[in-house]
Design a protein around this motif. Sequence first.
Motif, mmCIF file in Angstrom:
data_model
loop_
_atom_site.group_PDB
_atom_site.id
_atom_site.type_symbol
_atom_site.label_atom_id
_atom_site.label_comp_id
_atom_site.label_asym_id
_atom_site.label_seq_id
_atom_site.Cartn_x
_atom_site.Cartn_y
_atom_site.Cartn_z
ATOM 1 N N ARG A 116 -28.574 -0.096 -86.170
ATOM 2 C CA ARG A 116 -28.701 -1.457 -85.642
ATOM 3 C C ARG A 116 -29.936 -2.133 -86.236
ATOM 4 O O ARG A 116 -29.922 -3.306 -86.585
ATOM 5 C CB ARG A 116 -28.810 -1.359 -84.120
ATOM 6 C CG ARG A 116 -29.046 -2.671 -83.404
ATOM 7 C CD ARG A 116 -27.785 -3.224 -82.783
ATOM 8 N NE ARG A 116 -28.096 -4.384 -81.933
ATOM 9 C CZ ARG A 116 -28.174 -5.631 -82.388
ATOM 10 N NH1 ARG A 116 -27.985 -5.881 -83.657
ATOM 11 N NH2 ARG A 116 -28.452 -6.624 -81.576
ATOM 12 N N GLN A 117 -30.992 -1.362 -86.376
ATOM 13 C CA GLN A 117 -32.234 -1.913 -86.918
ATOM 14 C C GLN A 117 -32.075 -2.233 -88.391
ATOM 15 O O GLN A 117 -32.549 -3.256 -88.873
ATOM 16 C CB GLN A 117 -33.373 -0.917 -86.712
ATOM 17 C CG GLN A 117 -33.716 -0.741 -85.255
ATOM 18 C CD GLN A 117 -34.721 0.359 -85.034
ATOM 19 O OE1 GLN A 117 -34.709 1.361 -85.732
ATOM 20 N NE2 GLN A 117 -35.590 0.180 -84.067
ATOM 21 N N ALA A 171 -30.247 -5.356 -88.750
ATOM 22 C CA ALA A 171 -31.091 -6.505 -88.408
ATOM 23 C C ALA A 171 -31.988 -6.896 -89.577
ATOM 24 O O ALA A 171 -32.079 -8.069 -89.944
ATOM 25 C CB ALA A 171 -31.930 -6.188 -87.173
ATOM 26 N N VAL A 172 -32.629 -5.904 -90.182
ATOM 27 C CA VAL A 172 -33.536 -6.201 -91.304
ATOM 28 C C VAL A 172 -32.743 -6.728 -92.493
ATOM 29 O O VAL A 172 -33.153 -7.663 -93.180
ATOM 30 C CB VAL A 172 -34.329 -4.932 -91.709
ATOM 31 C CG1 VAL A 172 -35.154 -5.200 -92.949
ATOM 32 C CG2 VAL A 172 -35.215 -4.490 -90.572
ATOM 33 N N LYS A 190 -42.030 -3.092 -82.467
ATOM 34 C CA LYS A 190 -40.725 -2.622 -82.018
ATOM 35 C C LYS A 190 -40.591 -1.119 -82.259
ATOM 36 O O LYS A 190 -41.349 -0.545 -83.028
ATOM 37 C CB LYS A 190 -39.631 -3.379 -82.772
ATOM 38 C CG LYS A 190 -39.573 -4.844 -82.419
ATOM 39 C CD LYS A 190 -39.098 -5.060 -81.003
ATOM 40 C CE LYS A 190 -39.386 -6.450 -80.494
ATOM 41 N NZ LYS A 190 -40.801 -6.682 -80.164
ATOM 42 N N PRO A 191 -39.630 -0.508 -81.573
ATOM 43 C CA PRO A 191 -39.483 0.936 -81.739
ATOM 44 C C PRO A 191 -38.902 1.320 -83.089
ATOM 45 O O PRO A 191 -37.836 1.908 -83.179
ATOM 46 C CB PRO A 191 -38.537 1.326 -80.596
ATOM 47 C CG PRO A 191 -37.763 0.087 -80.325
ATOM 48 C CD PRO A 191 -38.695 -1.040 -80.579
ATOM 49 N N ILE A 192 -39.596 0.956 -84.147
ATOM 50 C CA ILE A 192 -39.144 1.335 -85.486
ATOM 51 C C ILE A 192 -40.402 1.744 -86.239
ATOM 52 O O ILE A 192 -41.426 1.064 -86.139
ATOM 53 C CB ILE A 192 -38.406 0.165 -86.177
ATOM 54 C CG1 ILE A 192 -38.036 0.525 -87.610
ATOM 55 C CG2 ILE A 192 -39.227 -1.112 -86.172
ATOM 56 C CD1 ILE A 192 -37.087 -0.463 -88.259
ATOM 57 N N ALA A 209 -33.867 -8.617 -81.030
ATOM 58 C CA ALA A 209 -32.960 -7.738 -80.292
ATOM 59 C C ALA A 209 -32.517 -6.576 -81.172
ATOM 60 O O ALA A 209 -32.476 -5.429 -80.728
ATOM 61 C CB ALA A 209 -31.754 -8.526 -79.807
ATOM 62 N N GLY A 210 -32.225 -6.877 -82.428
ATOM 63 C CA GLY A 210 -31.786 -5.843 -83.351
ATOM 64 C C GLY A 210 -32.847 -4.785 -83.554
ATOM 65 O O GLY A 210 -32.574 -3.591 -83.497
ATOM 66 N N LEU A 211 -34.081 -5.233 -83.772
ATOM 67 C CA LEU A 211 -35.167 -4.280 -84.004
ATOM 68 C C LEU A 211 -35.458 -3.468 -82.743
ATOM 69 O O LEU A 211 -35.893 -2.326 -82.817
ATOM 70 C CB LEU A 211 -36.431 -5.014 -84.442
ATOM 71 C CG LEU A 211 -36.424 -5.533 -85.874
ATOM 72 C CD1 LEU A 211 -37.709 -6.263 -86.165
ATOM 73 C CD2 LEU A 211 -36.242 -4.382 -86.861
ATOM 74 N N ALA A 212 -35.210 -4.078 -81.585
ATOM 75 C CA ALA A 212 -35.485 -3.373 -80.333
ATOM 76 C C ALA A 212 -34.284 -2.543 -79.896
ATOM 77 O O ALA A 212 -34.277 -1.986 -78.799
ATOM 78 C CB ALA A 212 -35.859 -4.368 -79.243
ATOM 79 N N LYS A 213 -33.267 -2.479 -80.760
ATOM 80 C CA LYS A 213 -32.079 -1.668 -80.511
ATOM 81 C C LYS A 213 -31.299 -2.098 -79.277
ATOM 82 O O LYS A 213 -30.750 -1.252 -78.571
ATOM 83 C CB LYS A 213 -32.465 -0.197 -80.365
ATOM 84 C CG LYS A 213 -32.932 0.442 -81.660
ATOM 85 C CD LYS A 213 -33.160 1.917 -81.437
ATOM 86 C CE LYS A 213 -33.294 2.661 -82.727
ATOM 87 N NZ LYS A 213 -33.634 4.059 -82.529
ATOM 88 N N VAL A 214 -31.252 -3.383 -79.022
ATOM 89 C CA VAL A 214 -30.407 -3.866 -77.934
ATOM 90 C C VAL A 214 -28.992 -3.944 -78.492
ATOM 91 O O VAL A 214 -28.793 -4.519 -79.558
ATOM 92 C CB VAL A 214 -30.850 -5.274 -77.476
ATOM 93 C CG1 VAL A 214 -29.994 -5.755 -76.324
ATOM 94 C CG2 VAL A 214 -32.315 -5.268 -77.101
ATOM 95 N N PRO A 215 -28.003 -3.352 -77.805
ATOM 96 C CA PRO A 215 -26.631 -3.423 -78.317
ATOM 97 C C PRO A 215 -26.206 -4.875 -78.552
ATOM 98 O O PRO A 215 -26.550 -5.771 -77.774
ATOM 99 C CB PRO A 215 -25.811 -2.793 -77.195
ATOM 100 C CG PRO A 215 -26.767 -1.923 -76.459
ATOM 101 C CD PRO A 215 -28.109 -2.569 -76.582
ATOM 102 N N ALA A 216 -25.444 -5.096 -79.627
ATOM 103 C CA ALA A 216 -25.155 -6.449 -80.096
ATOM 104 C C ALA A 216 -24.586 -7.364 -79.012
ATOM 105 O O ALA A 216 -25.001 -8.508 -78.875
ATOM 106 C CB ALA A 216 -24.205 -6.375 -81.282
ATOM 107 N N ALA A 248 -27.122 -8.263 -76.453
ATOM 108 C CA ALA A 248 -28.138 -9.126 -77.053
ATOM 109 C C ALA A 248 -27.659 -10.566 -77.063
ATOM 110 O O ALA A 248 -28.407 -11.490 -76.761
ATOM 111 C CB ALA A 248 -28.441 -8.663 -78.467
#
Lengths: 329, 307
Positions: free
Chosen positions: A2-3, A6-7, A114-116, B101-108, B111
């Motif tokens: 998911r991350q 996003a990036v 963020k948690p990354i 939201a994506g970076l914080a791993k919130v499901p799409a 989010a």
Amino acid sequence: MRQFVAVFVDALRLLRARALFWITLGISALAAVLYLSIGFDENGVTFLFGASGFESEFLREGSPLAEMFYLGIFSMIIVNLWLSWIAVILALITCAPVFPEFMAEGSAGVALSKPISRIKLFFYKYLSGLLFAFLQTGIFCAIVFLAIRLQVGTWNPSVFWAVPLVVLMFSYLWSVMVAVGVRTRSVMASVLASLLVWFGAWIAKTVEEYAWTAAEFGEVPAAQGSMRLTEAEQKGWRDRYSQVSLAYTLLPKTSDTVNLLQRLVTVQGQKKFAVSELLNLMATGAPVRDDEVEEALERHSVGFIIGSSLAFEAVMLAFAGWSFCRRDY
Amino acid sequence: MEAAAVEIEHLSKRYGRFEALREVALSVPRGSVFGLLGPNGAGKSTLVKSLLTIVRPTECRGTLLGERIGHRRTLAKVGYLPEHARFPEYLTGRQIVGFTAGLAKVPAKQAKRRAEELLETVGMKDWADRKNGTYSKGMRQRVGLAQALVNDPEIVFLDEPTDGVDPGGRIEIRKIIERMREEGRTVFVNSHLLGEVEQVADEVAIMAHGRIAESGTLESLTRRDNRYEIRTLGPVPAEVRAELEGDGLEVAGDRIASTAADAKGVQQLIDRLRSRGVVIREMKELRFTLEEVFLKAVQSVGKEESR
Ligand SMILES: Nc1ncnc2c1ncn2[C@@H]1O[C@H](COP(=O)(O)OP(=O)(O)OP(=O)(O)O)[C@@H](O)[C@H]1O
Ligand SMILES: [Mg+2]
């Protein structure tokens, strides 16, 4: 995952928002279409969809050399001039702000909190730069692929070798850009540094070539033709070859990497494509293979060319990644 | 008892030889609004950035939401609005929220829904699909607030959230902060605007030169000295005044100031005045304003500094 998405999506949006991105893609497509406009008829070669041309008994519709000529234009002119110079410069300029912009005050904080992990973030960003080079060359090669089918009637998937090779070459310079970008957060400095390394690599290659011909053939290029060296001079060059070519060994092999394409592009699916044949064809009208030239062109192995360049890139990336992870924002 | 949301035992940060944070210790209770105050350059932002791994502290011991500070996965439960937040110009408000939201791993799916709600809350619904580059400063700040909340955080760090926002917007932001508290979140606000913090914060800490000078509930900081003031009708008669001053009380015109543990302790003084026929007009507990506490704290650190 998911991350990463996003990036990646963010990188795509960044590129899409740049006018340069579209200009580059547009010019790229235009170059490919220009290539497509070269054709053959019963008398010879035509340019710009038949607007002009010249007559030739070797190069005409259906002649066996037509495909080689057509591919030759691709791998010598288009790849060497377009893909490996202009397109790469445009790609570098387009991608230059990726890191400096990300690391600007007030903008890095959101992603870093963020948690990354930082190193992951770094690599995702790095990969998103490669994405651009990939898109650009990919589109270009797709058009070329169709052009070959239209103009000489064969499907030649080997032209797609250009995609990984150009991306690879771009990645060497991109790593320099990333390293300087991370250190200085300056777009200008990173563009200049990468161009400098590129130029340095080119000089180093020229020097290496000179030393190699001197050592191997006892001949050096001169104002008119070439100049013979004495035995002693040649021996001197041989002894000093490894020192003289040190810069070449260490720096990334930008043009050599793209030139590997000439070893990989096949004609009619089997025959190895010979550059000398094409050069002689253009100079004298007869396709004669010059083994000496071929050997000279292939004196470095694929492993050496790519391996040593990747080693350079790895050093750059390690340094950039380390700086990226260690600094305060 | 549940652990505090933030429990810093020891936090130092040096930039070269410059000490931005010196042995900071701080505790933020869960579910409260915590205001970190301090003049420019005090180290407020550095403190928050250290908690969020944006800055690498030189020395650090403490916990965030019960986990060691710097623990990556805990950051999924944290929201952050940076100081001078600058999101990419090419993204729309909705995309900015989506990126976080994506970076914080919130499901799409989740989010998307939350982004919708939050953009509505911050009053950016009608603007959500315009590019950030076209927003005014205050609008950017609102979008920044929305993205800070998209992962449904347990604690939210807001670094000068009202920076560049108009008075109407400030009131809205205050309401949003109050709502976060009602939802059970801990809110950590950095600011140098005392008035604003005073209105929302349960607890504050005052920082200067990289040190925590004061901390506690607003209540305890402002009334700490237990001072009471009595006002008489007309000036205090001269002989009474001399007597009181002899006992070490401060008298000025119609005002008498006294210290006492609580209101009971002042009654004796009132009796004394009454017995002398002095008419009492008013008796009140004296409080410092937050501004006074702030200035005093900053000055005291400043003095130590110059020594
Ligand atoms: N990257 C850095 N390198 C060197 N010094 C820094 C760095 N970042 C911050 N500082 C210094 O640390 C001190 C604290 O800065 P910080 O940004 O935390 O202050 P602040 O309390 O947030 O101030 P403001 O109210 O202006 O936002 C300042 O004196 C600043 O000069
Ligand atoms: Mg600050």
